[in-house]
Scaffold this motif. Sequence first.
Motif, mmCIF file in Angstrom:
data_model
loop_
_atom_site.group_PDB
_atom_site.id
_atom_site.type_symbol
_atom_site.label_atom_id
_atom_site.label_comp_id
_atom_site.label_asym_id
_atom_site.label_seq_id
_atom_site.Cartn_x
_atom_site.Cartn_y
_atom_site.Cartn_z
ATOM 1 N N GLN A 365 0.669 -1.118 -0.037
ATOM 2 C CA GLN A 365 0.064 -0.085 0.019
ATOM 3 C C GLN A 365 0.764 1.091 0.071
ATOM 4 O OE1 GLN A 365 -3.080 0.381 -0.536
ATOM 5 N NE2 GLN A 365 -4.319 -1.421 0.305
ATOM 6 N N SER A 366 1.852 1.249 0.378
ATOM 7 C CA SER A 366 2.897 2.321 0.603
ATOM 8 C C SER A 366 3.653 2.497 -0.660
ATOM 9 C CB SER A 366 3.875 2.335 1.891
ATOM 10 O OG SER A 366 4.553 1.067 1.909
ATOM 11 N N ARG A 368 6.298 0.817 -0.963
ATOM 12 C CA ARG A 368 7.593 0.687 -0.380
ATOM 13 C C ARG A 368 7.900 -0.882 -0.234
ATOM 14 N NH1 ARG A 368 6.663 4.842 3.704
ATOM 15 N NH2 ARG A 368 6.639 3.173 5.327
#
Length: 369
Positions: A365-366, A368
Amino acid sequence: MLKRIYQPMAYQTETLPNSYWADSVPTLPDCEKLPIEGTLKADIAIIGGGYSGLSAALELAQNGADVAVFDAGRSGWGASGRNGGFCCMGGSGKDCGYLAKKFGDDAVKQFARIQHDAIDLVENRLTDWNIDADRHSDGEVILAHKPNRIRELHHEADELAHYTNIKSTFLDRNALIERGLHANETYGGLHVKAGFGLNPMKYLVGLHAQCTAAGVRIFEQAKIDRFSENGDHYLLHAGDTRISAGKIVIATNGYSSENLPDWIGGRLMPVFSGILVTRPMRDDELSAQGWTSDLMAFDSRILLHYFRKLPDNRFLFGGRGGITATPAAFEAGKRDLLDNFNRMFPAWRDIDFTHHWNGLACLSQSWRP
């Protein structure tokens, strides 16, 4: 009951996708079937029989563990058998500078080393295991799809020089044409000299063989419905079969459920990606478009396109897209992919395609790692 993000069509495990990779492998590995009733025991149970699951299984088995792998389909059913065959850098939707502000230069340099070590691992396995996986391409080229993206390529080159020891070369539009990398909507490129292309299913078959030789038990059509912790071990359930294991490895990537276990819900963001593969083209057909290189390539779009000429002169073209798993959505995704292909490679507009498939690529979701 397993909670899924998409409709059931995204997760049907009875057959492999209609991919060029599956058709190019004469014999796919056999796996064991779960018993209808009873309890299996293992030191470690691995959920997911793709690259991550099998690589973990091999490492653990070689260090003395009793390992069992369970796949809801069969080895290579998911992302490991559906991808574009790019063994390359990449693993975050954020650039190195952004990550460095969050985590520091040393962490980003370590992340880059991990990625490069992964490339080396696959390369060494292909050599040591004598796998002919149709390897080709000296790295990859990132293509600017707009003139204003050229500055981003130079920024990418600077970050590669700072955070890694990977060499890169900027190519202007004329240099791209000279090197047989001509596509519409490309205004420059950065040749990143790390990685290579391969047939992902041929690599997976070799990895599967090494696992079974090391004593790993691999079960197909073995969907884990749930598991619970019971003192010093876990109890997994696959239909009427129970599996007792000291530890669990979850290696399901974009095909993870939202509740196996509950804490994984909302952490992953799987997105659909589709791939088209042409028939083998003649040399004059390749020259008519001006794409004769075997370099892997992708463009600078957020929903990027990725493509490469395969060793038998087929052309693979892939791209992100689609947010539902229905026959109409998959057909619309195919049409959109074909429209993009025809716009970028107009000389090949009448070339027939032999394969089309899609699958889920997993992001966090990030964005990353």
